[in-house]
Design an enzyme around this catalytic site. Structure first.
Site, PDB file in Angstrom:
ATOM      1  N   GLY A 117      13.618 -14.312   9.848  1.00  0.00           N
ATOM      2  CA  GLY A 117      13.424 -12.319   9.649  1.00  0.00           C
ATOM      3  C   GLY A 117      14.311 -10.937  10.253  1.00  0.00           C
ATOM      4  N   ASP A 143       8.395 -11.218   2.224  1.00  0.00           N
ATOM      5  CA  ASP A 143       7.678  -9.401   2.599  1.00  0.00           C
ATOM      6  C   ASP A 143       8.860  -9.008   1.613  1.00  0.00           C
ATOM      7  OD1 ASP A 143       5.774 -10.324   4.316  1.00  0.00           O
ATOM      8  OD2 ASP A 143       6.665  -9.532   5.605  1.00  0.00           O
TER       9      ASP A 143
HETATM   10  O1  F6P Z   1       6.281 -11.075   7.300  1.00  0.00           O
HETATM   11  C1  F6P Z   1       5.587 -12.464   6.924  1.00  0.00           C
HETATM   12  C2  F6P Z   1       3.965 -12.364   6.791  1.00  0.00           C
HETATM   13  O2  F6P Z   1       3.680 -13.594   6.601  1.00  0.00           O
HETATM   14  C3  F6P Z   1       3.247 -11.071   6.336  1.00  0.00           C
HETATM   15  O3  F6P Z   1       3.248 -10.633   5.327  1.00  0.00           O
HETATM   16  C4  F6P Z   1       1.944 -10.623   7.239  1.00  0.00           C
HETATM   17  O4  F6P Z   1       1.401  -9.528   7.683  1.00  0.00           O
HETATM   18  C5  F6P Z   1       2.076 -11.873   8.028  1.00  0.00           C
HETATM   19  O5  F6P Z   1       3.682 -12.186   7.809  1.00  0.00           O
HETATM   20  C6  F6P Z   1       0.956 -12.741   8.842  1.00  0.00           C
HETATM   21  O6  F6P Z   1       1.252 -12.825  10.087  1.00  0.00           O
HETATM   22  P1  F6P Z   1       0.449 -14.387  10.396  1.00  0.00           P
HETATM   23  O7  F6P Z   1       0.790 -15.661   9.781  1.00  0.00           O
HETATM   24  O8  F6P Z   1       1.225 -14.304  12.532  1.00  0.00           O
HETATM   25  O9  F6P Z   1      -1.009 -14.130  10.514  1.00  0.00           O
END
Ligand code: F6P
Length: 361
Positions: A117, A143
Site C-alpha cells: 500500500g 482500503d
Molecule cells: O490497511 C489495511 C487494514 O486492514 C485496515 O483496513 C485496518 O484498519 C488495518 O489494516 C488493520 O491492521 P492490523 O492488521 O495491523 O490490525
C-alpha cells in the site's frame, strides 16, 4: 529486453486476498516469458535483515496447486518497524536501512517487485533510492485508497466478504425485528463500507468522508419501519468518529487500532429508538478470504505488467488500472495521491439515488 536475470519479490504491509495470485503471475511471466529466476523475500523487508537473507526460490511448480486461490501471503508480511526509524528495546529508534540494502545486495538481484500500500511503497522507494535498487511496485490494499489506480489487489474480496455478511445478517435481522450494525475495515476511507452497503442492500451507510447525525440515522430507521419493514441494516466504516467527533479505538494496542464504532452506533440507536440492535465486526475476515475472480484477474494483470516493466528497464513505477487499461505511474505520484471516497462521485450519488441514508440528511 535488458540483461536482467534474477528478480526479487516481497509483500509488505497488511496482507489481503490476491497476493499469492500476484506472485504466481510474476513467476509465470518472469520464468516462462523471460527465462529469469524469481526470489521470494520472506516477511516483507524483514527477510533482508537476516544473514543469509531469508528467501525462497519461486518456481512455476510452486503455483500449480491452490496458491492462486489462497488468501493472505504465503511469503509472510510485516506492517511494523519502519527501517528508517526502527524501534529499539530502550524506546529509541535506529536507522536500519543500510542492513536491508546490504541484504538485498547479497542476493545479487537485478530488480525488486514490492507489493504494498502507500506506506510500504514509500519505504521501499526510499530504500530503492538510497541503495540503487531497481524497483517496481504493485498496489494492494483492501482500503482501495491509493491514488492513480482505480483498484488495488484485495479490495474486491473485502467488498465481497462485507456483502456476504450483509446477506447473512438480513435473514436473522428479519427473524428478530432487529437493527443490525456491521462494522467494516477501510482505515480512513469508506470505499468498502459504501460499496458493500450498496451491494448488500443497507439502509444506512456511515463513512468517514461524510459527517453524520444520529438524528438522521434514527429518522431513516423510523421511516423504514413506517414503510412496513421490521428490520434495518446499517454499515459503518471503522474510521467513522462519534457524533461529537472523537475517534473510536480498540484498547490495548499501543497507539490504538480502529474498532468499536459499530458498538457506539448500535447503542445510540437503541437509546434513541428503543430498537433491539446487534453488532457484527468483520475485522480480518476481509483480508484472509479466498480472492474473488476480480482480485485474481487484477493480480494477474498487475503481475505480468510489473515484469514487463522490468524487462523494458522502466523502474520507480507502480502498475495501475485506469479506464479499462493497465498503466504505470511514478511511485512518487501514486503515494502522494490519497484516494478517499469522492463526495460527488458515482457511488455516493448511487447510494443517495437508492434512498440509502448516508447520515447527513
Ligand atoms: O490497511 C489495511 C487494514 O486492514 C485496515 O483496513 C485496518 O484498519 C488495518 O489494516 C488493520 O491492521 P492490523 O492488521 O495491523 O490490525
Amino acid at each position: 529486453m535488458t540483461a536482467t536475470k534474477r528478480i526479487g519479490i516481497l509483500t509488505s504491509g497488511g496482507d489481503c486476498a490476491g497476493l499469492n495470485a500476484v506472485m504466481r503471475a510474476v513467476t509465470h511471466r518472469a520464468v516462462l516469458g523471460y527465462g529469469w529466476e524469481v526470489v521470494g523475500i520472506r516477511n516483507g523487508t524483514e527477510g533482508l535483515y537476516a544473514r543469509p537473507p531469508d528467501v525462497v526460490d519461486l518456481l512455476v511448480s510452486d503455483f500449480s496447486g491452490e496458491l492462486l486461490r489462497r488468501g493472505g501471503t504465503f511469503l509472510g508480511s510485516t506492517n511494523k518497524g519502519d527501517p528508517f526509524a526502527f524501534p529499539q528495546p530502550d524506546g529509541s529508534t535506529k536507522d536500519r536501512s543500510p542492513e536491508l540494502i546490504e541484504g538485498y545486495r547479497q542476493l545479487g538481484l537485478d530488480a525488486l517487485i514490492g507489493i504494498g500500500g502507500d506506506g510500504s511503497q514509500a519505504i521501499l522507494r526510499r530504500l530503492a533510492q538510497q541503495g540503487g535498487i531497481n524497483l517496481v511496485t504493485i498496489p494492494k490494499t483492501i482500503d482501495n485508497d491509493l491514488g492513480h489506480t482505480e483498484v488495488s489487489v484485495g479490495y474486491a474480496t473485502a467488498v465481497k466478504v462485507a456483502t456476504d455478511a450483509l446477506d447473512q445478517l438480513q435473514p436473522t435481522a428479519a427473524s428478530h425485528s432487529r437493527v443490525m450494525v456491521l462494522e467494516v475495515m477501510g482505515r480512513d476511507a469508506g470505499h468498502i463500507a459504501l460499496n458493500a452497503g450498496i451491494a448488500g442492500g443497507a439502509d444506512i451507510i456511515l463513512i468517514p468522508e461524510i459527517p453524520y447525525t444520529m438524528e438522521a440515522v434514527a429518522k431513516k430507521i423510523e421511516s423504514v419501519k413506517k414503510h412496513g419493514r421490521n428490520f434495518a441494516l446499517v454499515v459503518v466504516a471503522e474510521a467513522v468518529k462519534t457524533e461529537t467527533g472523537e475517534a473510536v479505538r480498540q484498547q490495548g494496542f499501543g497507539d490504538g487500532k480502529y474498532g468499536g464504532i459499530g458498538q457506539y452506533i448500535a447503542e445510540q440507536i437503541s437509546q434513541r429508538l428503543g430498537a433491539e440492535t446487534r453488532v457484527t465486526v468483520l475485522g480480518h475476515l476481509q483480508r484472509g478470504a479466498m480472492p474473488t475472480a476480480r482480485d485474481r484477474i487484477m493480480a494477474s494483470v498487475f503481475g505480468v505488467h510489473a515484469v514487463d516493466l522490468i524487462a523494458a528497464g522502466r523502474f520507480d513505477r507502480m502498475v495501475a488500472w485506469s479506464g479499462r487499461h493497465v498503466i504505470d505511474v511514478p511511485i512518487s505520484e501514486a503515494i502522494a495521491a490519497y484516494r478517499a471516497v469522492e463526495l460527488d462521485g458515482p457511488m455516493v450519488s448511487t447510494a443517495r439515488g437508492l434512498g440509502i441514508c448516508l447520515g447527513d440528511d
